[in-house]
Design an enzyme around this catalytic site. Structure first.
Site, PDB file in Angstrom:
ATOM      1  N   GLU A 155       0.839  -1.203   0.000  1.00 52.13           N
ATOM      2  CA  GLU A 155       0.000   0.000   0.000  1.00 52.13           C
ATOM      3  C   GLU A 155       0.872   1.250   0.000  1.00 52.13           C
ATOM      4  O   GLU A 155       1.907   1.295   0.664  1.00 52.13           O
ATOM      5  CB  GLU A 155      -0.904  -0.013   1.234  1.00 52.13           C
ATOM      6  CG  GLU A 155      -2.080   0.933   1.174  1.00 52.13           C
ATOM      7  CD  GLU A 155      -3.086   0.635   2.274  1.00 52.13           C
ATOM      8  OE1 GLU A 155      -3.409   1.581   3.018  1.00 52.13           O
ATOM      9  OE2 GLU A 155      -3.529  -0.528   2.394  1.00 52.13           O
ATOM     10  N   GLU A 162      -3.526  10.271   2.662  1.00 49.27           N
ATOM     11  CA  GLU A 162      -4.766  10.333   3.435  1.00 49.27           C
ATOM     12  C   GLU A 162      -4.933  11.747   3.981  1.00 49.27           C
ATOM     13  O   GLU A 162      -4.011  12.301   4.581  1.00 49.27           O
ATOM     14  CB  GLU A 162      -4.748   9.338   4.601  1.00 49.27           C
ATOM     15  CG  GLU A 162      -4.827   7.892   4.151  1.00 49.27           C
ATOM     16  CD  GLU A 162      -4.789   6.932   5.328  1.00 49.27           C
ATOM     17  OE1 GLU A 162      -5.618   6.017   5.371  1.00 49.27           O
ATOM     18  OE2 GLU A 162      -3.920   7.105   6.206  1.00 49.27           O
TER      19      GLU A 162
END
Length: 334
Positions: free
Chosen positions: A109, A113
């Site tokens: 990943e 964010e």
């Protein structure tokens, strides 16, 4: 689409050269329907008439999200994003790469964010990297932004090669993460899809969950446009013949890291705006992860922002990520 071994090397080389020169804005913009599909959220995803921008919204029923048609193994990925305005505590907008649907126990990943804010406070942004399911070693960094990301669109970009990951905001590198031998499999190395989501992160996103989503301000709407998917497409059926990698002998031909002028901008950004780095989190790591280089001056600056992670208070909640395509949410646990 299967990319040849040689073709991917040339792509990675050209990407580094293009990004270093600041010309990546000339990369082709992909219409939404050509590059992405609806992931979740029913009618909370709206494609604009020109097909080049999308609204994602969060309300009491659901969040929403989209995912790239293709898997990629290395490349340059970018989008212009405008965040929800007003009170957005607990609201999380994510622009990220993941293969969690294919590798549940050992996924990779690469995250941008955006962590919702309270009125009068700066928006915070977090970057994170997982490799081979290394969720127990979160490599988070958090930053304040020098602008209000709900006022206008700003470009957020990820460069991913076999040896480094660089995060950019409006062409300015904010984080450079280099692969080291000590990391082993913790560096993202498997094909990933590109995602964008908006969802309710009340349990952790704003002041550790102190401020939650208030749905009287819903719907929360975030906008995406100027999609760049300039990477090595990967065919999961022909895995053995579609590797998108480069040889050790080829690495000497690839520029190393950011340019000197970009490095100055990156260091200025980090000095002024970084508020947390996992490398200095003494609560989570008694010994910093092997790739960390401890800078005493940086440690002093970060201690002002987050004294708890230096042992000066109650333990804060870390989080482990799991994303579901069906719900589009993250479950977070300690």
């Amino acid at each position: 689409m299967v990319v040849s071994y040689e073709g991917c090397f040339l792509l990675v080389f050209s990407l580094l050269a293009v990004v270093a020169s600041g010309l990546y804005r000339n990369l082709p913009i992909v219409p939404f329907d050509e590059g992405y599909s609806h992931l979740f959220g029913h009618d909370n995803l709206v494609v604009h008439r020109d097909g080049k921008s999308v609204h994602l919204s969060l309300d009491e029923r659901t969040g929403s999200g989209f995912v790239s048609h293709d898997l990629y193994l290395h490349g340059f990925f970018s989008a212009s994003i405008k965040l929800p305005a007003d009170y957005t505590a607990g609201v999380v907008v994510a622009f990220y790469m993941s293969n969690g649907d294919m590798f549940e126990k050992n996924h990779d990943e690469i995250d941008f964010e955006f962590l919702g804010n309270i009125r009068g406070k700066n928006w915070r942004i977090q970057t994170n990297i997982y490799g081979n399911g290394s969720t127990s070693i979160g490599r988070e960094e958090r930053y304040n932004l020098w602008f209000d990301p709900s006022d206008d669109f700003h470009q957020y970009s990820i460069l991913w090669t076999d040896s480094q990951i660089i995060f950019y905001i409006d062409g300015i590198p904010i984080r450079e993460f280099k692969r080291t031998a000590s990391m082993g499999g913790d560096f993202p190395a498997k094909p990933m899809s590109l995602y964008a989501t908006i969802w309710d992160g009340s349990d952790w996103a704003t002041n550790g969950g102190k401020y939650r989503v208030n749905y009287k301000y819903a719907p929360y709407v975030t906008e995406f446009s100027d999609f760049v998917l300039h990477g090595c497409s990967f065919d999961p059926i022909e895995q053995t013949s579609s590797k998108c990698d480069i040889t050790e002998s080829s690495k000497v031909s690839i520029p190393t890291g950011v340019s000197p002028s970009q490095r100055i901008k990156m260091e200025n950004f980090r000095r002024k705006h970084m508020t947390y780095s996992y490398c200095y989190d003494q609560i989570r790591y008694k010994v910093p992860p092997f790739e960390c280089v401890i800078n005493p001056l940086e440690a002093e600056r970060l201690k002002v922002h987050d004294p708890v992670t230096f042992g000066g208070g109650r333990r804060h909640h870390g989080k482990r990520h799991h994303r579901s395509r069906s719900s589009g949410t993250k479950a977070n646990d300690v």
